[in-house]
Design a protein around this motif. Sequence first.
Motif, PDB file in Angstrom:
ATOM      1  N   VAL A 279       8.880 -10.457  -0.839  1.00  0.00           N
ATOM      2  CA  VAL A 279       9.018  -9.897   0.509  1.00  0.00           C
ATOM      3  C   VAL A 279      10.490  -9.777   0.897  1.00  0.00           C
ATOM      4  O   VAL A 279      10.917  -8.772   1.474  1.00  0.00           O
ATOM      5  N   ILE A 280      11.284 -10.787   0.588  1.00  0.00           N
ATOM      6  CA  ILE A 280      12.719 -10.711   0.858  1.00  0.00           C
ATOM      7  C   ILE A 280      13.342  -9.540   0.103  1.00  0.00           C
ATOM      8  O   ILE A 280      14.272  -8.892   0.587  1.00  0.00           O
ATOM      9  N   GLY A 281      12.804  -9.236  -1.070  1.00  0.00           N
ATOM     10  CA  GLY A 281      13.293  -8.121  -1.860  1.00  0.00           C
ATOM     11  C   GLY A 281      12.903  -6.757  -1.345  1.00  0.00           C
ATOM     12  O   GLY A 281      13.295  -5.739  -1.940  1.00  0.00           O
ATOM     13  N   GLY A 282      12.139  -6.688  -0.256  1.00  0.00           N
ATOM     14  CA  GLY A 282      11.834  -5.404   0.362  1.00  0.00           C
ATOM     15  C   GLY A 282      10.435  -4.880   0.151  1.00  0.00           C
ATOM     16  O   GLY A 282      10.094  -3.816   0.663  1.00  0.00           O
ATOM     17  N   THR A 283       9.604  -5.583  -0.593  1.00  0.00           N
ATOM     18  CA  THR A 283       8.220  -5.148  -0.782  1.00  0.00           C
ATOM     19  C   THR A 283       7.402  -5.500   0.452  1.00  0.00           C
ATOM     20  O   THR A 283       7.447  -6.641   0.926  1.00  0.00           O
ATOM     21  N   LEU A 284       6.664  -4.531   0.973  1.00  0.00           N
ATOM     22  CA  LEU A 284       5.889  -4.743   2.189  1.00  0.00           C
ATOM     23  C   LEU A 284       4.615  -5.518   1.884  1.00  0.00           C
ATOM     24  O   LEU A 284       3.894  -5.201   0.930  1.00  0.00           O
ATOM     25  N   LEU A 285       4.324  -6.522   2.710  1.00  0.00           N
ATOM     26  CA  LEU A 285       3.103  -7.306   2.515  1.00  0.00           C
ATOM     27  C   LEU A 285       1.847  -6.475   2.706  1.00  0.00           C
ATOM     28  O   LEU A 285       0.793  -6.808   2.159  1.00  0.00           O
ATOM     29  N   ILE A 286       1.923  -5.398   3.473  1.00  0.00           N
ATOM     30  CA  ILE A 286       0.750  -4.540   3.687  1.00  0.00           C
ATOM     31  C   ILE A 286       0.522  -3.606   2.507  1.00  0.00           C
ATOM     32  O   ILE A 286      -0.497  -2.921   2.439  1.00  0.00           O
ATOM     33  N   GLY A 287       1.455  -3.578   1.562  1.00  0.00           N
ATOM     34  CA  GLY A 287       1.297  -2.748   0.380  1.00  0.00           C
ATOM     35  C   GLY A 287       1.858  -1.355   0.549  1.00  0.00           C
ATOM     36  O   GLY A 287       2.231  -0.936   1.641  1.00  0.00           O
ATOM     37  N   GLY A 288       1.936  -0.637  -0.574  1.00  0.00           N
ATOM     38  CA  GLY A 288       2.342   0.752  -0.538  1.00  0.00           C
ATOM     39  C   GLY A 288       3.819   1.004  -0.712  1.00  0.00           C
ATOM     40  O   GLY A 288       4.228   2.156  -0.862  1.00  0.00           O
ATOM     41  N   ALA A 289       4.659  -0.012  -0.696  1.00  0.00           N
ATOM     42  CA  ALA A 289       6.101   0.166  -0.852  1.00  0.00           C
ATOM     43  C   ALA A 289       6.714  -1.099  -1.433  1.00  0.00           C
ATOM     44  O   ALA A 289       6.282  -2.206  -1.114  1.00  0.00           O
ATOM     45  N   GLY A 290       7.704  -0.909  -2.291  1.00  0.00           N
ATOM     46  CA  GLY A 290       8.365  -2.059  -2.880  1.00  0.00           C
ATOM     47  C   GLY A 290       9.195  -1.651  -4.078  1.00  0.00           C
ATOM     48  O   GLY A 290       9.197  -0.492  -4.484  1.00  0.00           O
ATOM     49  N   SER A 291       9.910  -2.603  -4.645  1.00  0.00           N
ATOM     50  CA  SER A 291      10.744  -2.315  -5.804  1.00  0.00           C
ATOM     51  C   SER A 291      10.852  -3.538  -6.691  1.00  0.00           C
ATOM     52  O   SER A 291      10.798  -4.682  -6.219  1.00  0.00           O
ATOM     53  N   ILE A 292      11.003  -3.284  -7.980  1.00  0.00           N
ATOM     54  CA  ILE A 292      11.172  -4.361  -8.946  1.00  0.00           C
ATOM     55  C   ILE A 292      12.556  -4.989  -8.810  1.00  0.00           C
ATOM     56  O   ILE A 292      12.707  -6.211  -8.830  1.00  0.00           O
ATOM     57  N   SER A 293      13.583  -4.166  -8.674  1.00  0.00           N
ATOM     58  CA  SER A 293      14.942  -4.697  -8.566  1.00  0.00           C
ATOM     59  C   SER A 293      15.104  -5.546  -7.301  1.00  0.00           C
ATOM     60  O   SER A 293      15.806  -6.556  -7.309  1.00  0.00           O
ATOM     61  N   GLY A 294      14.455  -5.136  -6.197  1.00  0.00           N
ATOM     62  CA  GLY A 294      14.522  -5.921  -4.973  1.00  0.00           C
ATOM     63  C   GLY A 294      13.978  -7.322  -5.176  1.00  0.00           C
ATOM     64  O   GLY A 294      14.532  -8.304  -4.663  1.00  0.00           O
TER      65      GLY A 294
END
Length: 345
Positions: A279-294
């Motif tokens: 979550v700190i890396g930018g992936t949304l807990l609701i799903g649908g967005a995020g990144s591996i590098s984050g």
Amino acid sequence: MNHTSPAPVAQVPRTTPPAAGGRTARPAGGQRIAELLQRQGVLAVLLTVVTVASFIYPTFATLDNARGVTVQASFLAVVALGMTMVIITGGIDLSVGSVFALGGVLAAWASQWGFLAALSVPLVVCAAIGLLNGLLVARAGMAPFIVTLATLLGARGLLLAFTDEGATTYLVPKDSAFADLGQGSVQGFGYPVLIALALFGIGGLLLQRTSFGQTLFAVGGSSDAATLMGLPVARTKILVYLLSGLLAGLAGALNAARLSSGVTIVGVGMELDAISAVVIGGTLLIGGAGSISGTLWGVLLLQVIQNLINQIGGLNSSYQSVVSGGFLIVVVVAQRYLSRSRRST
């Protein structure tokens, strides 16, 4: 390798109206800034913390300290990689801490039969636990929180039964190939670090360059819409939970190789650390967005904070939970603000 999902496949993309001549106008400045902060915010914080700490604590900015930080972070990173994919689909996996510990014990126990047994036994068992999670979530329609909470307890119970309530500790043979997997290094950086980086590279390509990766974002954006589009929603959910269990088992095996034993008390609360890093890396807990590098930057940030706490002699490691919780609250609030900013531009 950094990637933020486009708008869910079945939803109307949030683009600006076409400009004169039929061309699409560029996103507004506020929207571009919000997108940049969501993608790179954690990296900026990490670089700031590292820079400030390097000036305050001379022992922090040393190669030996960097090697120690990265080795400690590598195990959580592997677990968080699987968690990232699960959360992108809108799910959660609370079992990874127990699966991590179980994988380590199974690897130490099987190491008496050689390198392949030490790796294959925990991977097969932990992947089976992940598969069970996926089947119950995707096929039986059960809530991920309940399913993975049950397997958290079940994996921990299996671990205790296998070790006689923790009384039996299985040791990895010294000077074995499996022990070298956890303790060997290249230029001082341990094999677990190199393995974690390789897995993150594969994970980034998987999300960016394959239809499977795009399906993850579509399922997380709207599972019902993805089903109507003919996407393999159930199969995708099963695969991400299987991968999460597999990676947690691999991380546990690598940790057992490093410690030369199957420690039964590890992994307690690790699922919360993994979720925090994701979550700190930018992936949304609701799903649908995020990144591996984050996620990678999030893991490193948490580990750097732990290292800084160790640098301060008057603080103990329990303060990491306080700081991590504070970071998590700030990030979640920031994500909500950035999402509103992007919608209003």
